[in-house]
Design a protein around this motif. Structure first.
Motif, PDB file in Angstrom:
ATOM      1  N   UNK A  63      -5.896  -1.108  -6.344  1.00 15.35           N
ATOM      2  CA  UNK A  63      -7.206  -0.436  -5.864  1.00 15.35           C
ATOM      3  C   UNK A  63      -6.804   0.916  -5.407  1.00 15.35           C
ATOM      4  N   UNK A  64      -7.670   1.820  -5.600  1.00 16.93           N
ATOM      5  CA  UNK A  64      -7.410   3.131  -5.093  1.00 16.93           C
ATOM      6  C   UNK A  64      -8.468   3.654  -3.918  1.00 16.93           C
ATOM      7  N   UNK A  65      -7.931   4.063  -2.931  1.00 19.09           N
ATOM      8  CA  UNK A  65      -8.324   4.507  -1.825  1.00 19.09           C
ATOM      9  C   UNK A  65      -8.270   6.084  -1.576  1.00 19.09           C
ATOM     10  N   UNK A  66      -9.475   6.995  -1.534  1.00 18.82           N
ATOM     11  CA  UNK A  66      -9.147   8.304  -1.566  1.00 18.82           C
ATOM     12  C   UNK A  66     -10.099   8.891  -0.165  1.00 18.82           C
ATOM     13  N   UNK A  77      -2.888  -5.773   6.597  1.00 20.13           N
ATOM     14  CA  UNK A  77      -3.168  -6.352   5.204  1.00 20.13           C
ATOM     15  C   UNK A  77      -1.822  -6.264   4.207  1.00 20.13           C
ATOM     16  N   UNK A  78      -1.169  -5.266   4.887  1.00 20.23           N
ATOM     17  CA  UNK A  78      -0.074  -4.607   3.795  1.00 20.23           C
ATOM     18  C   UNK A  78       1.169  -4.472   4.356  1.00 20.23           C
ATOM     19  N   UNK A  79       2.072  -4.293   3.342  1.00 24.82           N
ATOM     20  CA  UNK A  79       3.468  -3.627   3.672  1.00 24.82           C
ATOM     21  C   UNK A  79       3.330  -2.187   3.098  1.00 24.82           C
ATOM     22  N   UNK A  85       1.111  -4.548  -9.230  1.00 23.77           N
ATOM     23  CA  UNK A  85       0.433  -3.376  -8.952  1.00 23.77           C
ATOM     24  C   UNK A  85       0.217  -3.134  -7.574  1.00 23.77           C
ATOM     25  N   UNK A  86       0.085  -1.829  -6.864  1.00 26.64           N
ATOM     26  CA  UNK A  86      -0.268  -1.833  -5.383  1.00 26.64           C
ATOM     27  C   UNK A  86      -1.370  -0.913  -5.292  1.00 26.64           C
ATOM     28  N   UNK A  87      -1.942  -0.926  -4.118  1.00 28.59           N
ATOM     29  CA  UNK A  87      -2.975  -0.180  -3.623  1.00 28.59           C
ATOM     30  C   UNK A  87      -2.571   1.102  -3.163  1.00 28.59           C
ATOM     31  N   UNK A  88      -3.227   2.260  -3.523  1.00 29.34           N
ATOM     32  CA  UNK A  88      -2.900   3.813  -3.206  1.00 29.34           C
ATOM     33  C   UNK A  88      -3.958   4.108  -2.404  1.00 29.34           C
ATOM     34  N   UNK A  89      -3.531   4.856  -1.160  1.00 34.09           N
ATOM     35  CA  UNK A  89      -4.270   5.714  -0.349  1.00 34.09           C
ATOM     36  C   UNK A  89      -3.930   7.167  -0.519  1.00 34.09           C
ATOM     37  N   UNK A  90      -4.910   7.736  -0.787  1.00 31.46           N
ATOM     38  CA  UNK A  90      -4.448   9.228  -0.988  1.00 31.46           C
ATOM     39  C   UNK A  90      -5.119   9.981  -0.076  1.00 31.46           C
ATOM     40  N   UNK A 148       0.933  -1.252   0.108  1.00 32.28           N
ATOM     41  CA  UNK A 148      -0.045   0.044   0.113  1.00 32.28           C
ATOM     42  C   UNK A 148       0.775   1.131  -0.008  1.00 32.28           C
ATOM     43  N   UNK A 149       0.509   2.269  -0.939  1.00 30.89           N
ATOM     44  CA  UNK A 149       1.379   3.504  -1.073  1.00 30.89           C
ATOM     45  C   UNK A 149       0.380   4.408  -0.606  1.00 30.89           C
ATOM     46  N   UNK A 150       1.132   5.201   0.271  1.00 29.18           N
ATOM     47  CA  UNK A 150       0.495   6.365   1.026  1.00 29.18           C
ATOM     48  C   UNK A 150       0.965   7.602   0.389  1.00 29.18           C
ATOM     49  N   UNK A 151      -0.104   8.610  -0.183  1.00 29.60           N
ATOM     50  CA  UNK A 151       0.068   9.830  -0.630  1.00 29.60           C
ATOM     51  C   UNK A 151      -0.327  10.902   0.447  1.00 29.60           C
ATOM     52  N   UNK A 152       0.538  11.701   0.754  1.00 26.38           N
ATOM     53  CA  UNK A 152       0.030  12.674   1.611  1.00 26.38           C
ATOM     54  C   UNK A 152      -0.598  13.756   1.277  1.00 26.38           C
TER      55      UNK A 152
END
Length: 433
Positions: A163-166, A78-80, A137-142, A51-55
């Motif tokens: 997946x994309x989480x916003x 669930x993630x790294x 692919x990774x999940x992104x949390x923005x 999971x990639x976090x975008x601040x």
């Protein structure tokens, strides 16, 4: 060199990546990106999805969590997780009054900073993803501006997303900055009215401070010139869950008695300069309006121009009558580059960015309409920073996007209610609810 270390319940690893400044010129100049990997201590050796976090921002580095704070604990089930300092922020190659002169004069600095928007951030993510995930692919949390980046990601490289989480970050796909601020000022006025309804004693306190600033030249210990307009920007606090309370506690001890009469207290001045200074995040002031620029129209200090359409925000006119002083919200103004010593050397650079035209599109409506990536978005009802109507229009434009509209949280819901917010978004994206 990769460095791994521990905090309560987690193992952290520092990563540094080299990417092109301009991805259309991969052989040209490069910059460095920093990211912090986080994994639950009991899952270190497992093959976990990322999971990639975008601040939010722009201009802020990723959260510096201690252990499993906010939403991170839920994510680590669930993630790294990769906490990325977007270009120019945190430990990534910095862009500030100290480093930007290395680019040359204001024109060169403005050209450089024009490459620090969501489109470049997405291409950075795609450049480092194969090195992090091995190509998966990774999940992104923005969060907030991170959500803007996530919508840009869906527009340009959806193949990189599982997946994309916003959260609080669905932008208008086509609104000019003027449209954004015309929607914002009435929303700010509602938030200020709600604050005064909760703390009616603050009406007189805010008027008294504003009157003092109109009749005195106040320079804070840092060199920041505290004008009444700068004081009004403390309304930005009202966009967070505890912001109204923080503003109240700030106002209640503003004055002390001195031999020369009432003066703003040292404690008040110290807190205010910490809230107003851009020394730690100058990119926010420099490129904030450009995150809405997508065509040949300049932003041209949009928030300042549009504010003139709402005369109730004029402090001098307010104090001439008996109306409550209105605070303002998430806006950047040209006078900030005179007030703030961290911004003063960058005034001409900021002017050039405000006058810039020919901005490239950030979003692809046709591609979003054909989206196949699971997307879930938390939309905070009457969000101070991101217009709810704009967000819902975009939600309808992205195929398959599922929204959770809530008034339980303000813009910082992913911090204040992180585990529950992230759990709900994951459930929506996975079609579990």
């Amino acid at each position: 060199m990769t460095v791994t270390y521990r905090q309560p319940g987690v193992v952290l690893t520092d990563h540094r990546f080299t990417v092109p400044l301009d991805h259309d010129d991969p052989a040209g100049e490069t910059i460095e990106l920093y990211a912090r990997e986080v994994v639950a201590r009991d899952r270190v050796g497992r093959d976990l999805p990322w999971l990639l976090y975008l601040q939010g921002g722009p201009g802020f580095g990723a959260n510096r969590f201690i252990g499993r704070q906010a939403w991170l604990g839920r994510a680590l089930q669930d993630y790294r997780v990769l906490l990325l300092d977007q270009r120019g922020t945190g430990h990534s190659t910095p862009a500030n009054r100290q480093t930007l002169p290395l680019r040359g004069g204001p024109a060169e600095q403005a050209d450089y900073l024009a490459r620090f928007r969501a489109d470049a951030i997405v291409r950075d993510c795609e450049a480092i993803r194969p090195r992090v995930t091995g190509g998966a692919p990774w999940t992104v949390l923005g969060q907030s501006f991170g959500g803007f980046c996530t919508v840009a990601y869906l527009s340009t490289a959806p193949e990189g997303l599982d997946a994309a989480l916003i959260t609080g970050g669905l932008p208008s796909l086509d609104a000019h900055a003027d449209d954004v601020y015309r929607a914002a000022y009435p929303r700010v006025e509602r938030k200020v009215a709600a604050h005064y309804a909760r703390y009616p004693q603050d009406v007189e306190r805010a008027r008294r401070i504003a009157d003092h600033l109109l009749t005195h030249d106040v320079v804070l210990p840092s060199g920041y010139r505290l004008t009444v307009e700068a004081f009004q920007t403390l309304g930005v606090l009202l966009g967070s869950g505890d912001g109204s309370h923080r503003l109240h506690y700030l106002l209640e001890h503003a004055f002390v008695r001195t031999p020369a009469g009432p003066a703003l207290s040292d404690a008040f001045q110290e807190q205010v300069q910490g809230l107003l200074s851009y020394a730690a995040h100058p990119l926010y002031a420099l490129i904030h309006e450009s995150i809405y620029a997508q065509d040949d129209r300049p932003t041209a200090w949009s928030a300042e121009r549009v504010r003139a359409e709402f005369p109730r925000f004029d402090a001098a006119k307010t104090l001439a009558g008996d109306e409550p002083l209105l605070f303002t919200g998430e806006t950047v103004h040209p006078w900030m580059f005179d007030c703030d010593p961290a911004l003063r050397p960058l005034r001409e650079t900021a002017e050039l960015l405000a006058a810039r035209t020919g901005w490239t599109p950030l979003y692809d409506p046709a591609r979003l309409a054909a989206n196949e990536v699971p997307v879930a978005a938390a939309v905070y009802h009457d969000d101070l920073y991101v217009d709810t109507a704009h967000s819902l229009a975009t939600a309808r434009a992205v195929r398959g996007l599922r929204t959770w509209v809530t008034d339980e949280f303000e813009h910082d819901g992913v911090r204040a209610g992180g585990p529950r917010v992230l759990d709900r978004l994951l459930a929506l994206a996975r079609d579990d609810v």
